[in-house]
Design a protein around this motif. Sequence first.
Motif, PDB file in Angstrom:
ATOM      1  N   UNK A   1       0.635   6.684  14.863  1.00  0.00           N
ATOM      2  CA  UNK A   1      -0.376   7.826  14.100  1.00  0.00           C
ATOM      3  C   UNK A   1      -0.668   7.535  13.478  1.00  0.00           C
ATOM      4  N   UNK A   2      -1.550   8.380  12.166  1.00  0.00           N
ATOM      5  CA  UNK A   2      -2.241   8.288  11.325  1.00  0.00           C
ATOM      6  C   UNK A   2      -3.362   9.520  10.849  1.00  0.00           C
ATOM      7  N   UNK A   3      -3.449  10.048  10.257  1.00  0.00           N
ATOM      8  CA  UNK A   3      -3.906  11.316   9.082  1.00  0.00           C
ATOM      9  C   UNK A   3      -5.300  10.689   8.667  1.00  0.00           C
ATOM     10  N   UNK A   4      -6.298  10.978   8.557  1.00  0.00           N
ATOM     11  CA  UNK A   4      -7.354  10.512   7.168  1.00  0.00           C
ATOM     12  C   UNK A   4      -7.892  11.964   6.256  1.00  0.00           C
ATOM     13  N   UNK A   5      -8.518  12.125   4.986  1.00  0.00           N
ATOM     14  CA  UNK A   5      -9.255  13.129   4.944  1.00  0.00           C
ATOM     15  C   UNK A   5     -10.120  12.728   4.355  1.00  0.00           C
ATOM     16  N   UNK A   6     -11.631  12.376   4.261  1.00  0.00           N
ATOM     17  CA  UNK A   6     -12.322  12.219   3.538  1.00  0.00           C
ATOM     18  C   UNK A   6     -12.351  12.357   2.321  1.00  0.00           C
ATOM     19  N   UNK A   7     -12.354  11.086   1.165  1.00  0.00           N
ATOM     20  CA  UNK A   7     -12.243  11.735  -0.596  1.00  0.00           C
ATOM     21  C   UNK A   7     -10.958  11.502  -0.134  1.00  0.00           C
ATOM     22  N   UNK A   8      -9.717  11.453   0.329  1.00  0.00           N
ATOM     23  CA  UNK A   8      -8.509  11.570  -0.518  1.00  0.00           C
ATOM     24  C   UNK A   8      -8.336  10.153  -0.869  1.00  0.00           C
ATOM     25  N   UNK A   9      -7.551  10.242  -2.378  1.00  0.00           N
ATOM     26  CA  UNK A   9      -7.302   9.567  -3.329  1.00  0.00           C
ATOM     27  C   UNK A   9      -8.146   8.735  -3.955  1.00  0.00           C
ATOM     28  N   UNK A  10      -9.563   9.480  -4.288  1.00  0.00           N
ATOM     29  CA  UNK A  10     -10.461   8.601  -4.567  1.00  0.00           C
ATOM     30  C   UNK A  10     -10.176   9.128  -6.518  1.00  0.00           C
ATOM     31  N   UNK A  11     -10.030  10.036  -7.039  1.00  0.00           N
ATOM     32  CA  UNK A  11      -9.837  10.910  -8.242  1.00  0.00           C
ATOM     33  C   UNK A  11      -9.000   9.836  -8.564  1.00  0.00           C
ATOM     34  N   UNK A  12      -7.165   9.679  -7.571  1.00  0.00           N
ATOM     35  CA  UNK A  12      -6.124   9.513  -8.869  1.00  0.00           C
ATOM     36  C   UNK A  12      -6.718   7.579  -8.981  1.00  0.00           C
ATOM     37  N   UNK A  13      -7.111   6.982  -7.856  1.00  0.00           N
ATOM     38  CA  UNK A  13      -7.808   5.469  -7.414  1.00  0.00           C
ATOM     39  C   UNK A  13      -8.288   5.707  -8.903  1.00  0.00           C
ATOM     40  N   UNK A  14      -9.642   6.237  -9.148  1.00  0.00           N
ATOM     41  CA  UNK A  14     -10.223   5.999 -10.343  1.00  0.00           C
ATOM     42  C   UNK A  14      -9.466   6.240 -11.713  1.00  0.00           C
ATOM     43  N   UNK A  15      -8.971   6.722 -12.221  1.00  0.00           N
ATOM     44  CA  UNK A  15      -8.061   7.686 -13.397  1.00  0.00           C
ATOM     45  C   UNK A  15      -6.636   6.033 -13.091  1.00  0.00           C
ATOM     46  N   UNK A  16      -6.209   5.445 -12.244  1.00  0.00           N
ATOM     47  CA  UNK A  16      -5.067   4.649 -12.306  1.00  0.00           C
ATOM     48  C   UNK A  16      -5.399   3.432 -11.896  1.00  0.00           C
ATOM     49  N   UNK A  17      -6.931   3.334 -11.331  1.00  0.00           N
ATOM     50  CA  UNK A  17      -6.969   1.973 -11.143  1.00  0.00           C
ATOM     51  C   UNK A  17      -6.369   0.990 -10.238  1.00  0.00           C
ATOM     52  N   UNK A  18      -5.117   2.130  -8.999  1.00  0.00           N
ATOM     53  CA  UNK A  18      -4.639   1.027  -8.037  1.00  0.00           C
ATOM     54  C   UNK A  18      -5.120   0.955  -6.524  1.00  0.00           C
ATOM     55  N   UNK A  19      -4.409   0.133  -6.083  1.00  0.00           N
ATOM     56  CA  UNK A  19      -4.963  -0.082  -5.046  1.00  0.00           C
ATOM     57  C   UNK A  19      -5.056   1.074  -4.145  1.00  0.00           C
ATOM     58  N   UNK A  20      -6.480   1.417  -3.127  1.00  0.00           N
ATOM     59  CA  UNK A  20      -6.795   1.889  -2.689  1.00  0.00           C
ATOM     60  C   UNK A  20      -6.225   2.284  -1.531  1.00  0.00           C
ATOM     61  N   UNK A  21      -5.597   3.345  -0.596  1.00  0.00           N
ATOM     62  CA  UNK A  21      -5.437   3.560  -0.286  1.00  0.00           C
ATOM     63  C   UNK A  21      -6.043   3.603   1.572  1.00  0.00           C
ATOM     64  N   UNK A  22      -5.861   2.829   2.563  1.00  0.00           N
ATOM     65  CA  UNK A  22      -5.814   3.068   3.709  1.00  0.00           C
ATOM     66  C   UNK A  22      -5.997   4.113   4.927  1.00  0.00           C
ATOM     67  N   UNK A  23      -4.885   4.524   5.332  1.00  0.00           N
ATOM     68  CA  UNK A  23      -4.498   6.123   6.150  1.00  0.00           C
ATOM     69  C   UNK A  23      -2.860   5.843   6.035  1.00  0.00           C
ATOM     70  N   UNK A  24      -2.047   6.833   6.298  1.00  0.00           N
ATOM     71  CA  UNK A  24      -1.205   6.849   6.592  1.00  0.00           C
ATOM     72  C   UNK A  24      -0.608   6.796   7.467  1.00  0.00           C
TER      73      UNK A  24
END
Length: 392
Positions: free
Chosen positions: A367-390
Motif C-alpha cells: 500500500x501507499x499514500x501520497x499527497x501533493x506537496x508533502x515534504x517540499x518545505x522540509x526538503x528545501x530547509x534541510x536538503x534531505x532526500x526527496x520522499x517518493x511515497x509511504x
Amino acid sequence: MGFFRNAKLPLGILLYNTRLSTCNGHAYSSWAAKGASFAQSADVKASKTACLYWLSRRFSSQAPSSAEQMGLIKQLRERTSAPIKDVKASLVDCNWDIEAAQKDLRKRGKVLAMKKSSRTAAEGVLALAQNEGKAAIIELNCETDFVARNEIFEYLALALAKQALLVENSSQQAPGVFSFGPECLEDFKLNLEHPKVSGETTVQNAVTEVAAMMGENVKLRRAFVMSTSSHGVVSAYLHRSSQPGLGRIAGILSLEVENGNSHLDALQKVGSELAMHIVATKPLFLTKEFVTSDALNNEREILRSQAESTGKPQMAIEKMVEGRLRKYFEEVVLMEQKYFLNDSLSIKTILDNLSKEVGSPLKIGNFCRMEVGEGIQRLEASNADEPVAQAV
C-alpha cells in the motif's frame, strides 16, 4: 526636411506626391515637391500601382484599429493560453503579425520557464492511470492552485500518468512496487492531442512548454507504480478529485488472493474502500513487524517520559508505556487499525470476511499514500532526500 514636411500630410496626399522613376530596368522612388506629375509610361504606372498597394498594406498592418487589436489578442490568447500582457507585448513587437507573435511567445515562455525553475512549486495534482493488475501515480507540481485547475495542466498530468504506467522495473522479479524520479521519464516520447499542446515531444519538453504557457514553475516530481499477480487486484482512491484520474491525495493498495477466482468485483469494492481508509487514516506501516526500530524506540522514549512525569511507581510506568504503545500501533499500523467508517470493525475483520466471501485466503500485498506537496518545505530547509511515497 522635405520628407518630414510631407510626413505631416494625409496618407492619400502623401501617396499622390510619390514619384517613381526607372533607370536601367530598375524602379526607384523619391519624394517630389507638391504638384509634381507622374511619368505616363506603362511601366511607371504599373510600378506606381504596386507601390501604392504596398504602402497602403504596410501602413494598415502597422496600425490596426482597436477592435482589430482586441481580436488579435483574443485569438492569440486562445491559441497559446499565455498571459494577456505577454500576448499583447509579442503582438506589438511583431507588428501585429499573429504567426510571428506566436513563435515569439514560445521563445519568451521557454526562457521564462528556465528562470522560474528554481521557484517553490508545492501545489499541483496527482494523476492516476490503471490497467488490469497495475496502477501508476505521478505528482505534477506548480506554484498556485489556480494553475493546478487549468485544463492544459491537468491534461499533461494524465498523459504523464499513462506514460508512467508503461515503465517497467527491469530489476523487479516479482509483482510489487517501485518508485522513480522525473529523470526516468524525461526522454520518453509523448503524443499529445490537446488543441493547445499537440504533436510528438519528449516529457521534458512537454513540461517546459506547459510551464511557459502557465507562467509558473511546473515540474514532474515523482512517480509510483504498483502491480500484483494475476490472482489479485490493485485498487486506488483519489481524494478531492476534479475529474476522474486526478486528485490531491491518493491511496493505493494491492489485494492478493492465493487461488484464482471470479470474485473480482468483490475484491475491487473492498479494495476501493480500503484505499479510501488509507487516505483518511494515514497509516505508516502494514503490520507491526514492519515498524522500524528507530520509530519504535523514539515512540517508547516519548511515552516513558510522559509516564514518569506522573510520579507513579516503575512497574506502573512500564504498564502505561505498553498500553500506550498498543494505541500507537492502532494509529500507524494498517492491520491494527479500526475501519474509519465503522470503528466496530478492524481491517483484519474486513479481510477475514472478504476471504470467506471469495472462498480463498487473501492479504494486502502493498500500500501507499501520497499527497501533493508533502515534504517540499522540509526538503528545501534541510536538503534531505526527496520522499517518493509511504509504501511497504
